[in-house]
Motif scaffolding. Structure first.
Motif, PDB file in Angstrom:
ATOM      1  N   PHE A  21       0.830  -1.203   0.000  1.00  0.00           N
ATOM      2  CA  PHE A  21       0.000   0.000   0.000  1.00  0.00           C
ATOM      3  C   PHE A  21       0.865   1.254   0.000  1.00  0.00           C
ATOM      4  N   ASP A  22       0.306   2.335  -0.549  1.00  0.00           N
ATOM      5  CA  ASP A  22       1.018   3.620  -0.605  1.00  0.00           C
ATOM      6  C   ASP A  22       1.124   4.293   0.753  1.00  0.00           C
ATOM      7  N   ASN A  23       0.239   3.917   1.696  1.00  0.00           N
ATOM      8  CA  ASN A  23       0.289   4.521   3.029  1.00  0.00           C
ATOM      9  C   ASN A  23      -0.370   3.600   4.054  1.00  0.00           C
ATOM     10  N   ARG A  25      -2.644   4.318   6.329  1.00  0.00           N
ATOM     11  CA  ARG A  25      -4.096   4.497   6.457  1.00  0.00           C
ATOM     12  C   ARG A  25      -4.858   3.565   5.520  1.00  0.00           C
ATOM     13  N   THR A  26      -4.419   3.489   4.280  1.00  0.00           N
ATOM     14  CA  THR A  26      -5.077   2.613   3.300  1.00  0.00           C
ATOM     15  C   THR A  26      -4.938   1.150   3.697  1.00  0.00           C
ATOM     16  N   ALA A  27      -3.784   0.762   4.202  1.00  0.00           N
ATOM     17  CA  ALA A  27      -3.590  -0.621   4.653  1.00  0.00           C
ATOM     18  C   ALA A  27      -4.531  -0.946   5.805  1.00  0.00           C
ATOM     19  N   ARG A  28      -4.660  -0.020   6.763  1.00  0.00           N
ATOM     20  CA  ARG A  28      -5.570  -0.242   7.898  1.00  0.00           C
ATOM     21  C   ARG A  28      -7.021  -0.333   7.430  1.00  0.00           C
ATOM     22  N   GLU A  29      -7.408   0.492   6.486  1.00  0.00           N
ATOM     23  CA  GLU A  29      -8.770   0.436   5.938  1.00  0.00           C
ATOM     24  C   GLU A  29      -9.037  -0.909   5.261  1.00  0.00           C
ATOM     25  N   ALA A  30      -7.993  -1.545   4.736  1.00  0.00           N
ATOM     26  CA  ALA A  30      -8.125  -2.860   4.090  1.00  0.00           C
ATOM     27  C   ALA A  30      -8.090  -4.001   5.101  1.00  0.00           C
ATOM     28  N   ALA A  65       3.413  -1.225   3.894  1.00  0.00           N
ATOM     29  CA  ALA A  65       2.839   0.099   3.660  1.00  0.00           C
ATOM     30  C   ALA A  65       3.916   1.161   3.869  1.00  0.00           C
TER      31      ALA A  65
END
Length: 67
Positions: A21-23, A25-30, A65
């Motif tokens: 992931f690019d960041n 936050r996006t990894a946590r959302e996934a 991430a």
């Protein structure tokens, strides 16, 4: 960091990266919310529980991430 590569983490030892992931936050959302305490070269590795039978080990997948 690349999907399919193995990395050594302080918490889980050697894990295979499933997604990147690019960041964070996006990894946590996934769903990647478990810390592995890996922080190197601007990357962190997070885990996601995919199954956890009541009488056995939890199965997890891992993602890299950018921090």
């Amino acid at each position: 960091m690349q999907a399919g590569k193995n990395v050594y983490t302080p918490r889980f030892c050697t894990v295979t990266i499933k997604e990147v992931f690019d960041n964070v936050r996006t990894a946590r959302e996934a769903g990647y919310t478990e810390p592995t305490h890996y922080h190197k070269d601007g990357w962190t590795v997070l885990g996601r529980v995919i199954s956890c039978p009541s009488a056995g080990w939890c199965q997890m997948v891992f993602a890299g991430a950018k921090e």
